[in-house]
Design a protein around this motif. Structure first.
Motif, PDB file in Angstrom:
ATOM      1  N   SER A 159      60.077  31.556  62.899  1.00 44.25           N
ATOM      2  CA  SER A 159      61.085  30.508  63.070  1.00 44.25           C
ATOM      3  C   SER A 159      60.967  29.823  64.427  1.00 44.25           C
ATOM      4  O   SER A 159      61.686  28.861  64.701  1.00 44.25           O
ATOM      5  N   THR A 220      67.415  36.277  61.803  1.00 45.10           N
ATOM      6  CA  THR A 220      66.281  35.481  61.336  1.00 45.10           C
ATOM      7  C   THR A 220      66.044  34.238  62.177  1.00 45.10           C
ATOM      8  O   THR A 220      64.917  33.746  62.249  1.00 45.10           O
ATOM      9  N   LEU A 221      67.083  33.711  62.830  1.00 38.89           N
ATOM     10  CA  LEU A 221      66.936  32.476  63.599  1.00 38.89           C
ATOM     11  C   LEU A 221      66.953  32.710  65.111  1.00 38.89           C
ATOM     12  O   LEU A 221      66.941  31.746  65.875  1.00 38.89           O
ATOM     13  N   ASP A 271      72.262  31.229  57.965  1.00 39.53           N
ATOM     14  CA  ASP A 271      70.912  31.104  57.419  1.00 39.53           C
ATOM     15  C   ASP A 271      71.059  30.770  55.942  1.00 39.53           C
ATOM     16  O   ASP A 271      71.788  31.442  55.211  1.00 39.53           O
ATOM     17  N   ASP A 294      67.740  26.574  58.202  1.00 38.26           N
ATOM     18  CA  ASP A 294      66.718  27.135  57.321  1.00 38.26           C
ATOM     19  C   ASP A 294      65.706  27.895  58.174  1.00 38.26           C
ATOM     20  O   ASP A 294      65.003  27.294  58.989  1.00 38.26           O
ATOM     21  N   SER A 295      65.628  29.201  57.984  1.00 44.89           N
ATOM     22  CA  SER A 295      64.699  30.028  58.765  1.00 44.89           C
ATOM     23  C   SER A 295      63.299  30.055  58.167  1.00 44.89           C
ATOM     24  O   SER A 295      62.391  30.660  58.741  1.00 44.89           O
ATOM     25  N   ASN A 315      66.591  21.264  61.341  1.00 43.16           N
ATOM     26  CA  ASN A 315      67.341  22.288  62.074  1.00 43.16           C
ATOM     27  C   ASN A 315      67.778  21.784  63.449  1.00 43.16           C
ATOM     28  O   ASN A 315      68.928  21.963  63.873  1.00 43.16           O
TER      29      ASN A 315
END
Length: 326
Positions: A159, A220-221, A271, A294-295, A315
């Motif tokens: 990411s 995740t981000l 996410d 959106d990762s 993003n």
């Protein structure tokens, strides 16, 4: 170690030769193919597939396939099928995201494969890379960012655009070693991709400030924000099935209300692969702004042109709009 605040180096012969040492190659002898045979490349998960597609789009000599379904998301609980094992046997090149992202591929299985294996995370100390991006927040993030129980390593490094460029270069280095006639074209493409990722990374570095606090739904981000000027205050869910405690949410509510009195800002970041119900509730109760990014752990196949770049641009725009709206 590359400083995350500097531009990512373009593909050069020197970097190419060095990258071969960190791709986890199982063979170094150029592989002859029949004239009519295509190079079969199997990506384990969507991030690896996206890196391969970004590099190899419209190269007719390559055939790209995906092992884990594109809409699976993070494959932490994935189990291999007999069809998966057949794909592994048929591939010339297996491309992994690595860093523990594919726990279903254990070391013993990888050793038994006859195909060439490229682990895109090899050669990078991800914990040190992550810290170098936000050195001023190291102590705080060490306390909060536990990485989904991945032995302390957050494997969602894709990411970060600059880290995504490294994935692309790992694939290019492996293919150039096996198929030397491809090296000039791959080198050219890597230069173009690195330039685009550098620009994205530079734009991310302008986001936020010391008075902007992030509440991330998942880790995740966190790599996306590692080059930004935002402070990651906390991550709500360390495990996909574990909801944050009432005590954590209450503390956050109090912190957000206190921050408003001092002119500081909280941004709640979800996410798109997960339900944002908890964030919606927190936003309603606190008045903090919520966005969903959106990762790229999942996405469409076939992949639209420039999909990674366009998704990251979206993003960045969402973060900018949210911060300016306050």
């Amino acid at each position: 170690m590359t400083d995350s605040k500097t531009s990512f180096p373009l593909f050069s012969r020197r970097f190419f030769l060095g990258s071969l040492a960190c791709t986890g190659l199982m063979a170094a002898v150029p592989l002859p193919l029949r004239a009519e045979e295509k190079i079969s490349i199997l990506a384990t998960t969507y991030p690896a597939y996206l890196a391969c597609d970004t590099l190899l789009r419209d190269m007719p000599q390559c055939r790209l396939d995906l092992l884990v379904g594109a809409q699976t998301g993070c494959p932490h609980d994935y189990s291999m099928t007999p069809q998966d094992r057949m794909k592994l046997e048929e591939a010339h090149l297996l491309v992994m995201t690595g860093a523990g992202y594919e726990p279903f591929l254990d070391a013993d299985l990888l050793k038994r494969l006859s195909c060439q294996v490229v682990d895109c995370s090899n050669g990078h100390n991800l914990e040190e890379e992550k810290k170098s991006g936000q050195a001023e927040h190291d102590e705080h993030e060490d306390e909060q960012d536990h990485g989904h129980h991945h032995s302390g390593v957050n494997p969602h490094y894709f990411s970060s655009p600059r880290m995504f460029a490294r994935m692309v270069q790992a694939v290019a280095g492996a293919l150039s070693e096996k198929f030397p006639d491809m090296q000039p074209e791959l080198s050219k493409r890597c230069n173009m991709i690195a330039e685009k990722m550098n620009k994205l990374g530079s734009d991310i570095s302008l986001l936020g400030g010391d008075r902007v606090h992030l509440v991330l739904q998942h880790d995740t981000l966190s790599w996306f924000f590692r080059d930004s000027r935002c402070r990651t205050e906390c991550i709500l869910q360390e495990d996909d099935g574990e909801a944050p405690s009432a005590a954590m949410l209450l503390n956050l509510l109090q912190a957000i209300k206190k921050a408003k009195e001092t002119g500081e800002q909280y941004l709640l970041v979800g996410d798109s692969q997960y339900s944002d119900q908890v964030l919606r509730t927190l936003a309603k109760e606190s008045g903090a702004r919520k966005i969903v990014l959106d990762s790229l752990v999942s996405g469409p196949v076939p992949v639209p042109a420039d999909y990674y770049e366009k998704t990251m641009r979206s993003n960045i725009a969402l973060v900018q709009q949210a911060l300016q709206a306050e």
